[in-house]
Motif scaffolding. Structure first.
Motif, PDB file in Angstrom:
ATOM      1  N   UNK A 119      14.115   7.993 -16.748  1.00  0.00           N
ATOM      2  CA  UNK A 119      12.785   7.524 -16.373  1.00  0.00           C
ATOM      3  C   UNK A 119      12.096   8.639 -15.599  1.00  0.00           C
ATOM      4  N   UNK A 120      11.012   9.153 -16.158  1.00  0.00           N
ATOM      5  CA  UNK A 120      10.185  10.143 -15.468  1.00  0.00           C
ATOM      6  C   UNK A 120       8.796   9.561 -15.258  1.00  0.00           C
ATOM      7  N   UNK A 121       8.226   9.864 -14.095  1.00  0.00           N
ATOM      8  CA  UNK A 121       6.887   9.379 -13.757  1.00  0.00           C
ATOM      9  C   UNK A 121       6.068  10.523 -13.179  1.00  0.00           C
ATOM     10  N   UNK A 122       4.767  10.383 -13.282  1.00  0.00           N
ATOM     11  CA  UNK A 122       3.844  11.384 -12.758  1.00  0.00           C
ATOM     12  C   UNK A 122       3.537  11.104 -11.285  1.00  0.00           C
ATOM     13  N   UNK A 123       2.912  12.093 -10.659  1.00  0.00           N
ATOM     14  CA  UNK A 123       2.457  11.943  -9.276  1.00  0.00           C
ATOM     15  C   UNK A 123       1.485  10.775  -9.155  1.00  0.00           C
ATOM     16  N   UNK A 124       0.613  10.613 -10.139  1.00  0.00           N
ATOM     17  CA  UNK A 124      -0.361   9.512 -10.063  1.00  0.00           C
ATOM     18  C   UNK A 124       0.331   8.152 -10.093  1.00  0.00           C
ATOM     19  N   UNK A 125       1.396   8.033 -10.858  1.00  0.00           N
ATOM     20  CA  UNK A 125       2.153   6.777 -10.880  1.00  0.00           C
ATOM     21  C   UNK A 125       2.861   6.575  -9.553  1.00  0.00           C
ATOM     22  N   UNK A 126       3.473   7.625  -9.037  1.00  0.00           N
ATOM     23  CA  UNK A 126       4.160   7.499  -7.747  1.00  0.00           C
ATOM     24  C   UNK A 126       3.193   7.023  -6.675  1.00  0.00           C
ATOM     25  N   UNK A 144       8.383  13.242 -11.358  1.00  0.00           N
ATOM     26  CA  UNK A 144       9.450  12.660 -10.557  1.00  0.00           C
ATOM     27  C   UNK A 144      10.398  11.877 -11.445  1.00  0.00           C
ATOM     28  N   UNK A 145      11.687  11.998 -11.163  1.00  0.00           N
ATOM     29  CA  UNK A 145      12.667  11.083 -11.743  1.00  0.00           C
ATOM     30  C   UNK A 145      12.611   9.808 -10.914  1.00  0.00           C
ATOM     31  N   UNK A 146      12.688   8.682 -11.571  1.00  0.00           N
ATOM     32  CA  UNK A 146      12.708   7.400 -10.872  1.00  0.00           C
ATOM     33  C   UNK A 146      14.151   6.916 -10.927  1.00  0.00           C
ATOM     34  N   UNK A 147      14.779   6.955  -9.762  1.00  0.00           N
ATOM     35  CA  UNK A 147      16.206   6.645  -9.698  1.00  0.00           C
ATOM     36  C   UNK A 147      16.509   5.201  -9.295  1.00  0.00           C
ATOM     37  N   UNK A 148      15.499   4.460  -8.891  1.00  0.00           N
ATOM     38  CA  UNK A 148      15.724   3.075  -8.511  1.00  0.00           C
ATOM     39  C   UNK A 148      14.477   2.455  -7.962  1.00  0.00           C
ATOM     40  N   UNK A 149      14.589   1.169  -7.701  1.00  0.00           N
ATOM     41  CA  UNK A 149      13.458   0.454  -7.156  1.00  0.00           C
ATOM     42  C   UNK A 149      13.803  -1.007  -6.996  1.00  0.00           C
ATOM     43  N   UNK A 150      12.777  -1.843  -6.864  1.00  0.00           N
ATOM     44  CA  UNK A 150      13.017  -3.272  -6.728  1.00  0.00           C
ATOM     45  C   UNK A 150      13.817  -3.784  -7.916  1.00  0.00           C
ATOM     46  N   UNK A 151      14.608  -4.794  -7.672  1.00  0.00           N
ATOM     47  CA  UNK A 151      15.424  -5.387  -8.741  1.00  0.00           C
ATOM     48  C   UNK A 151      14.545  -5.616  -9.958  1.00  0.00           C
ATOM     49  N   UNK A 152      14.852  -4.928 -11.086  1.00  0.00           N
ATOM     50  CA  UNK A 152      13.980  -4.993 -12.258  1.00  0.00           C
ATOM     51  C   UNK A 152      13.958  -6.360 -12.928  1.00  0.00           C
ATOM     52  N   UNK A 153      14.966  -7.173 -12.760  1.00  0.00           N
ATOM     53  CA  UNK A 153      14.962  -8.518 -13.335  1.00  0.00           C
ATOM     54  C   UNK A 153      15.058  -8.609 -14.805  1.00  0.00           C
ATOM     55  N   UNK A 184       3.240   2.466  -4.938  1.00  0.00           N
ATOM     56  CA  UNK A 184       3.541   1.976  -3.599  1.00  0.00           C
ATOM     57  C   UNK A 184       4.999   2.152  -3.223  1.00  0.00           C
ATOM     58  N   UNK A 185       5.403   1.391  -2.240  1.00  0.00           N
ATOM     59  CA  UNK A 185       6.749   1.504  -1.667  1.00  0.00           C
ATOM     60  C   UNK A 185       7.794   0.781  -2.511  1.00  0.00           C
ATOM     61  N   UNK A 186       9.036   1.116  -2.251  1.00  0.00           N
ATOM     62  CA  UNK A 186      10.135   0.375  -2.841  1.00  0.00           C
ATOM     63  C   UNK A 186      10.849   1.070  -3.988  1.00  0.00           C
ATOM     64  N   UNK A 187      10.321   2.192  -4.458  1.00  0.00           N
ATOM     65  CA  UNK A 187      10.971   2.921  -5.548  1.00  0.00           C
ATOM     66  C   UNK A 187      11.610   4.183  -4.995  1.00  0.00           C
ATOM     67  N   UNK A 188      12.656   4.641  -5.644  1.00  0.00           N
ATOM     68  CA  UNK A 188      13.328   5.873  -5.253  1.00  0.00           C
ATOM     69  C   UNK A 188      12.936   6.960  -6.242  1.00  0.00           C
TER      70      UNK A 188
END
Length: 176
Positions: free
Chosen positions: A133-140, A167-176, A144-148
């Motif tokens: 999972x890769x994300x841009x600066x604009x997505x980061x 950015x690599x997205x290494x985690x965040x709120x329980x995805x469900x 908001x808060x809660x993602x690694x």
């Protein structure tokens, strides 16, 4: 889907279609749960939009929740005749046009814009960086808060002159 060409080479078209139907059905559940809309199926890939038809102030976070939820799904189960699949996701946030595009009598609902192209390039960059999972600066910034996030760096993606902070997205709120 990581290694899709290799998978396609090893199974019959019927098995491949059954696998894709199973896979897309599983992914669509998490996409819909987080307010996304499948805009386009392209081979083994999905183009998913947020904040498109229905307004969603939390669209960036929901897109990341979906990407992490997809990672959870593919990590927990197999598809079709027992095939384990890994999926790469690229997430970008910004203005785009969403609607119908036509060629004569053929009409397709889709989205276009530089931001869509960046998301596609991020998905491809996962292979180079060993990420999913890769994300841009604009997505980061918008999520908001809660993602690694782990910064990969400023990368000039194919077809663009300006670099994109990735950015690599290494985690965040329980995805469900």
């Amino acid at each position: 889907i990581e290694g899709f060409s290799t998978i396609s080479e090893k199974v019959s078209p019927q098995v491949l279609a059954a696998m894709l139907n199973d896979y897309f059905t599983a992914l669509s559940a998490v996409i819909v749960r987080h307010g996304g809309m499948i805009v386009h199926f392209q081979g083994d890939a999905l183009l998913v939009g947020y904040n498109t038809v229905v307004a969603d102030a939390d669209h960036a976070a929901n897109a990341l929740r979906t990407a992490l939820g997809i990672q959870k799904i593919v990590g927990e189960r197999t598809f079709g005749p027992g095939l384990a699949l890994k999926t790469r996701c690229g997430v970008n946030t910004g203005p785009m046009i969403v609607g119908a595009v036509a060629a004569g009598e053929q009409l397709v609902f889709t989205c276009h814009g530089d931001e869509v192209n960046i998301a596609a390039r991020l998905e491809q960059l996962n292979k180079q960086h060993g990420t999913y999972v890769l994300a841009s600066q604009s997505t980061r910034a918008a999520a908001g808060e809660g993602f690694t996030f782990r910064e990969i760096g400023a990368i000039t993606v194919r077809g663009r002159a300006q670099p994109t902070v990735v950015y690599a997205v290494d985690g965040g709120p329980e995805p469900g």
